[in-house]
Motif scaffolding. Structure first.
Motif, short mmCIF file in Angstrom:
data_model
loop_
_atom_site.label_atom_id
_atom_site.label_comp_id
_atom_site.label_asym_id
_atom_site.label_seq_id
_atom_site.Cartn_x
_atom_site.Cartn_y
_atom_site.Cartn_z
N LEU A 1 81.23 -39.75 -4.72
CA LEU A 1 81.48 -40.94 -3.90
C LEU A 1 80.50 -42.07 -4.25
O LEU A 1 80.77 -43.23 -3.92
CB LEU A 1 81.35 -40.59 -2.41
N TYR B 1 86.50 -38.37 7.34
CA TYR B 1 86.88 -37.57 6.16
C TYR B 1 88.18 -38.11 5.59
O TYR B 1 89.05 -38.57 6.34
CB TYR B 1 87.10 -36.10 6.53
N LEU B 2 88.33 -38.00 4.28
CA LEU B 2 89.62 -38.24 3.65
C LEU B 2 90.13 -36.88 3.16
O LEU B 2 89.49 -36.24 2.30
CB LEU B 2 89.50 -39.21 2.48
N TYR C 1 95.50 -42.32 -7.03
CA TYR C 1 95.04 -40.99 -7.45
C TYR C 1 95.52 -40.69 -8.87
O TYR C 1 94.78 -40.14 -9.69
CB TYR C 1 95.55 -39.93 -6.48
N PRO D 1 90.29 -39.02 -7.54
CA PRO D 1 89.78 -39.15 -6.17
C PRO D 1 88.95 -40.41 -5.92
O PRO D 1 89.05 -41.02 -4.85
CB PRO D 1 88.93 -37.89 -5.98
N VAL E 1 89.71 -43.09 -2.99
CA VAL E 1 88.77 -43.43 -1.93
C VAL E 1 88.52 -44.93 -1.89
O VAL E 1 88.51 -45.56 -0.83
CB VAL E 1 87.43 -42.67 -2.11
N ILE F 1 84.50 -43.91 3.89
CA ILE F 1 84.79 -42.47 3.84
C ILE F 1 83.47 -41.72 3.62
O ILE F 1 82.79 -41.91 2.61
CB ILE F 1 85.79 -42.16 2.71
N TYR G 1 85.00 -36.15 1.40
CA TYR G 1 86.32 -36.00 0.77
C TYR G 1 86.62 -34.52 0.60
O TYR G 1 85.75 -33.73 0.21
CB TYR G 1 86.29 -36.69 -0.60
N GLU H 1 89.96 -31.99 -0.88
CA GLU H 1 91.27 -31.96 -1.55
C GLU H 1 91.67 -30.51 -1.80
O GLU H 1 90.84 -29.67 -2.14
CB GLU H 1 91.16 -32.72 -2.86
N ASP I 1 83.38 -33.60 -2.05
CA ASP I 1 82.41 -34.55 -2.60
C ASP I 1 81.06 -33.87 -2.78
O ASP I 1 80.79 -32.80 -2.22
CB ASP I 1 82.29 -35.78 -1.71
#
Length: 441
Positions: free
Chosen positions: A152, A167-168, A245, A250, A254, A265, A268, A270, A373
């Motif tokens: 990030l 959060y994402l 994306y 990512p 973001v 954010i 993260y 995924e 992240d």
């Protein structure tokens, strides 16, 4: 000159017994017949209850009779111990009650009561040590398995931090780790690479948890960005949200979410198709309730009305199906919110957390599958699942971003156009950690 033997006084009262008659020198006292003096207890006067020859016994009270001199070491072993009161069957010389062992050799208290306390104390210390060792071991094991692959810090022009934690959460169509048989069973196809299939903002703060879906076809501005791999400067462009994306992974996703929402954010997470199904199976399935039958030949969803427990492939089919939904992709996001809330509720429930045979397989599957992240740790990941559980509570919120036109026509095909005014108000309430008053109707 006092002619009485040592230990006797002129007034006729000997120290060996109150009011006892004086005895002439060398005179010997006839021993009492056993039982002539009522016994007080086994720990009281000696077995024969007799007086000693010429003074207090060395052991104090106790023994067959008083010894020759004043007691030096305290009371005798059998009734009184060497340094303090004691007793063979109870309170030493004070009654011989069963159930107490008497004072111990160091005069620390009743032996029985002290022994029980020591056992309890040792047991508690052992339990605390075991929990501590297990907790520390689990933490380092989990920390070592985390896939910290998203930087990030590489995201440009970031907004200021808001209140609470944001959060994402991204679900991709990655087939990583799936065999050909599993791809057929899950009907994932054989497409290479991965695309963002689900994009959600999860916020946790003083006013509960909020889960807000951003449709993957949302028409947004993808800001300019320097690619972390290619190093090329990506120009600003209008595109669907999931294109960010696909273009640069990512970090650009973001950057795009922050640019269009004004939210920073914090973390993260995924997960791909295979990882999602693996977590559900490790958990033992997730219970879902349907108001009507669901059938979708494209995703493989085929569920009867009512409550049932879905396994991994069935769960994936449910969150992917959209053709039966009247709202299309927006209806699918509602299903995804519902499922993620149920998943978080089950992961963070006591039946999982207190059952190591369920907890560790679930943790292992999650840690193997989730891409996070670089600043995400085991505790923060646990807080994310707790926040997911909270969206289903009384203070939780599940919604889509407000939409003005779900079928907006673009040169990239049909897209979803946000209601700019209501969307801005919603994201401001999230940033300030205020109660959510905006609706997605």
């Amino acid at each position: 000159m006092n002619n009485w033997p040592d230990g006797w006084t002129d007034d006729g009262r000997g120290r060996a017994g109150r009011g006892g008659p004086p005895h002439p020198e060398q005179a010997r006292v006839m021993p009492h017949v056993r039982g002539s003096v009522p016994r007080q207890s086994r720990g009281g006067y000696g077995d024969h209850d007799g007086y000693a020859d010429d003074g207090y016994g060395r052991g104090g009270y106790g023994g067959d009779r008083y010894d020759d001199r004043y007691g030096r070491a305290g009371y005798r072993d059998d009734r009184y111990d060497d340094r303090g009161h004691g007793g063979r069957d109870g309170y030493g010389g004070y009654g011989g009650y069963d159930g107490y062992d008497g004072y111990d050799d160091d005069n620390d208290g009743y032996r029985g009561r002290s022994a029980v306390g020591q056992r309890i104390k040792r047991g508690l210390i052992l339990v605390v040590l075991l929990v501590l060792v297990l907790g520390v071991g689990t933490y380092f094991w989990a920390d070592s398995k985390m896939r910290r692959e998203v930087d990030l810090a590489a995201v440009e022009q970031r907004p200021e931090s808001g209140r609470g934690t944001t959060y994402l959460i991204v679900g991709t169509d990655s087939r990583e780790g799936l065999s050909e048989e599993e791809r057929r069973e899950m009907r994932t196809g054989n497409s290479e690479g991965s695309r963002a299939d689900t994009i959600m903002i999860l916020h946790s703060g003083d006013h509960g948890s909020s889960l807000i879906s951003l449709p993957r076809d949302s028409w947004v501005t993808i800001p300019e960005f320097t690619g972390s791999v290619s190093g090329n400067r990506i120009p600003e462009q209008q595109h669907k949200l999931n294109a960010a994306y696909a273009i640069e992974g990512p970090e650009l996703l973001v950057r795009t979410v922050e640019h269009n929402t004004g939210l920073r954010i914090d973390h993260y997470a995924e997960i791909g198709f295979g990882g999602f199904a693996g977590v559900v199976d490790a958990l033992g399935g997730v219970e879902m309730c349907f108001d009507a039958p669901i059938q979708d030949k494209n995703s493989g969803a085929d569920f009867a009305e009512g409550c049932q427990t879905l396994n991994g492939p069935e769960s994936l089919a449910f969150v992917r199906q959209r053709y039966q939904e009247s709202m299309g992709d927006l209806g699918r996001t509602k299903n995804q919110q519902k499922f993620l809330g149920a998943l978080g509720d089950q992961v963070a429930s006591p039946t999982t957390l207190l059952n190591p045979f369920r907890l560790y397989p679930t943790m292992g599957a999650s840690l193997d599958s989730l891409v996070v992240d670089e600043s995400m740790g085991p505790f923060r990941l646990a807080q994310m699942f707790l926040a997911l559980r909270g969206v289903q509570g009384s203070g939780g919120t599940q919604m889509n971003v407000p939409v003005a036109n779900p079928g907006f026509s673009t040169d990239k095909g049909s897209a979803v156009l946000w209601d700019e005014e209501r969307a801005a108000q919603l994201f401001e309430q999230v940033r300030r950690d205020q109660p959510i008053t905006v609706t997605d109707d």
